[in-house]
Scaffold this active site. Structure first.
Site, PDB file in Angstrom:
ATOM      1  N   GLY A 165       0.805  -1.224   0.000  1.00 18.41           N
ATOM      2  CA  GLY A 165       0.000   0.000   0.000  1.00 18.41           C
ATOM      3  C   GLY A 165       0.837   1.272   0.000  1.00 18.41           C
TER       4      GLY A 165
ATOM      5  CB  CYS B 255       5.732   6.041  18.895  1.00 24.23           C
ATOM      6  SG  CYS B 255       6.527   6.286  20.458  1.00 24.23           S
TER       7      CYS B 255
HETATM    8  N1  PLP Z   1      -3.024   2.549   3.283  1.00 26.92           N
HETATM    9  C1  PLP Z   1      -3.780   2.165   4.336  1.00 26.92           C
HETATM   10  C2  PLP Z   1      -5.172   2.661   4.457  1.00 26.92           C
HETATM   11  C3  PLP Z   1      -3.246   1.307   5.307  1.00 26.92           C
HETATM   12  O1  PLP Z   1      -3.994   0.935   6.350  1.00 26.92           O
HETATM   13  C4  PLP Z   1      -1.905   0.861   5.153  1.00 26.92           C
HETATM   14  C5  PLP Z   1      -1.277  -0.009   6.177  1.00 26.92           C
HETATM   15  O2  PLP Z   1      -1.545   0.091   7.354  1.00 26.92           O
HETATM   16  C6  PLP Z   1      -1.174   1.284   4.040  1.00 26.92           C
HETATM   17  C7  PLP Z   1      -1.770   2.127   3.127  1.00 26.92           C
HETATM   18  C8  PLP Z   1       0.233   0.822   3.820  1.00 26.92           C
HETATM   19  O3  PLP Z   1       0.237  -0.476   3.331  1.00 26.92           O
HETATM   20  P1  PLP Z   1       1.560  -1.394   3.367  1.00 26.92           P
HETATM   21  O4  PLP Z   1       1.716  -1.831   4.775  1.00 26.92           O
HETATM   22  O5  PLP Z   1       1.245  -2.508   2.450  1.00 26.92           O
HETATM   23  O6  PLP Z   1       2.674  -0.562   2.873  1.00 26.92           O
END
Ligand code: PLP
Length: 376
Positions: free
Chosen positions: A69, A319
């Site tokens: 993500g 944090c």
């Molecule tokens: N976007 C959202 C809404 C998320 O909850 C997260 C992860 O917590 C990410 C992006 C990032 O994803 P990744 O952990 O695959 O980099």
């Protein structure tokens, strides 16, 4: 351990792991290689791309595999900025840091940003997005559902508006893949991450509409049709597709089970512990999420006391360098500081069960009492 942090990551599904293992042990060829070992991996990637595209509702050539993500958001935002050279960005104030930090990186190159606040329920209004857009807006990001409060956003309408105005619309679907239908037809790009739906960590995918005005972020070999360099992790890609397929197949059943667990938990927490408040809209939220504030408590302290009892939860605070910054999302929703600082996120998943709830409620009661007693 009682794991109630499924929005952070999920345990890999056994069937998904079994589908991946052959591509780490026997068939470990590089999908770019021309020999037959490479072709075995390449064929597995082709099949995974077809499956993913089918579920996303797009062409396989519009699917790109990447690391998750975070890379998905960086790729969309920075890629559009690089292709345009200048312009204005509209970003919801409750986006994951991947979008906020990417936008801030682009500010250093002269791009301007408008952050759109949600309402008190944690929902970004379509009109607020329309009001933020300018003649020179090139990019808009509003996520499908928020990771802290789970609220579902009106992404179809926002996407359609962006399309009419010729604005590239990115939808972060990391919290909704396998939970809600994907808004593929309403956006230019959407991102998903396998570890949020019982797949492997470090692997994600984007849908990127054919013909989009976007530059690549990672240069290198000709992987992913030259858009994203780097040897593909064929095993992880196979895992992503298998996990997505399973999540989609069992979507209704999982959602029902998870929502029932969550609703039962919320009802008991609010009824049995005084001074508790559910944060975010009560209905327009993903089935897994319960974000609750506990008067007179500090979210971090609650987290640690629950952890001592073997219960994993999270807070929205970040944090860094030893200092705790209160949740940006809850603050943007206009909640007062005490409510923000006392919030804890509980996120349920398919491996949770009814008999865990009793234990968690009792542990919570004890922890809250302990903290309040020290404070009074
Ligand atoms: N976007 C959202 C809404 C998320 O909850 C997260 C992860 O917590 C990410 C992006 C990032 O994803 P990744 O952990 O695959 O980099």
């Amino acid at each position: 351990m009682i794991y109630l942090d499924n929005a952070a990551t999920t345990r890999i599904d056994d069937e998904v792991l079994a589908a991946m293992l052959p591509f780490m042990q026997e068939s470990y060829g590089n999908p770019q290689s021309q020999h037959s070992a490479g072709r075995v991996s390449a064929n597995a990637v082709i099949a995974a791309r077809d499956k993913t595209a089918h579920i996303m509702g797009c062409n396989p050539e519009e699917v790109y595999f990447l690391s998750g993500g975070t890379e998905a958001g960086n790729t969309a935002l920075k890629g559009v900025c690089a292709a345009n050279g200048k312009g204005h960005l509209v970003i919801s104030a409750i986006e994951h840091p991947t979008l906020i930090e990417s936008a801030e990186d682009m500010r250093k190159f002269g791009f301007e940003i408008t952050y759109v606040n949600p309402d008190k329920r944690g929902i970004v209004g379509v009109q607020s997005v329309k009001d933020a857009v300018r003649e020179d807006t090139i990019f808009c990001a509003v996520m499908a559902a928020n990771n802290e409060v789970g609220t579902i956003q009106p992404v179809e309408e926002i996407g359609d508006f962006c399309r009419e105005r010729g604005i590239f619309y990115y939808c972060d679907c990391v919290q909704t893949a396998g939970v809600l239908p994907m808004p593929t037809k309403h956006c230019d790009c959407l991102g998903i991450s396998a570890h949020k739906f019982y797949g492997p960590k470090g692997c994600g995918a984007i849908y990127l509409k054919r013909g989009s005005k976007i530059s690549r972020l990672i240069s290198g070999g000709m992987q992913e049709r030259g858009f994203r360099g780097g040897t593909l992790n064929a095993a992880a890609v196979v895992g992503l597709a298998a996990a997505l397929e399973k999540a989609e197949k069992n979507r209704a059943e999982n959602n029902k089970k998870i929502a029932a667990l969550r609703d039962g938990f919320v009802a008991r927490a609010l009824a049995e512990i005084d001074g508790t408040h559910l944060n975010g809209d009560g209905k327009l939220r993903v089935p897994s999420n319960a974000n609750i504030s506990f008067d007179g408590c500090d979210g971090e302290n609650l987290l640690f006391l629950l952890d001592l009892k073997g219960i994993a939860v999270s807070t929205g605070s970040a944090c860094s360098a030893g200092a705790v910054t209160p949740s940006r999302v809850l603050t943007a929703m206009g909640l007062d500081e005490r409510r923000v600082k006392s919030a804890v996120r509980f996120t349920f998943g398919k491996y949770n069960s009814e008999n865990e709830i009793d234990f968690v409620i009792n542990a919570l009661k004890e922890a809250v009492e302990k903290i309040r007693a020290v404070r009074s």
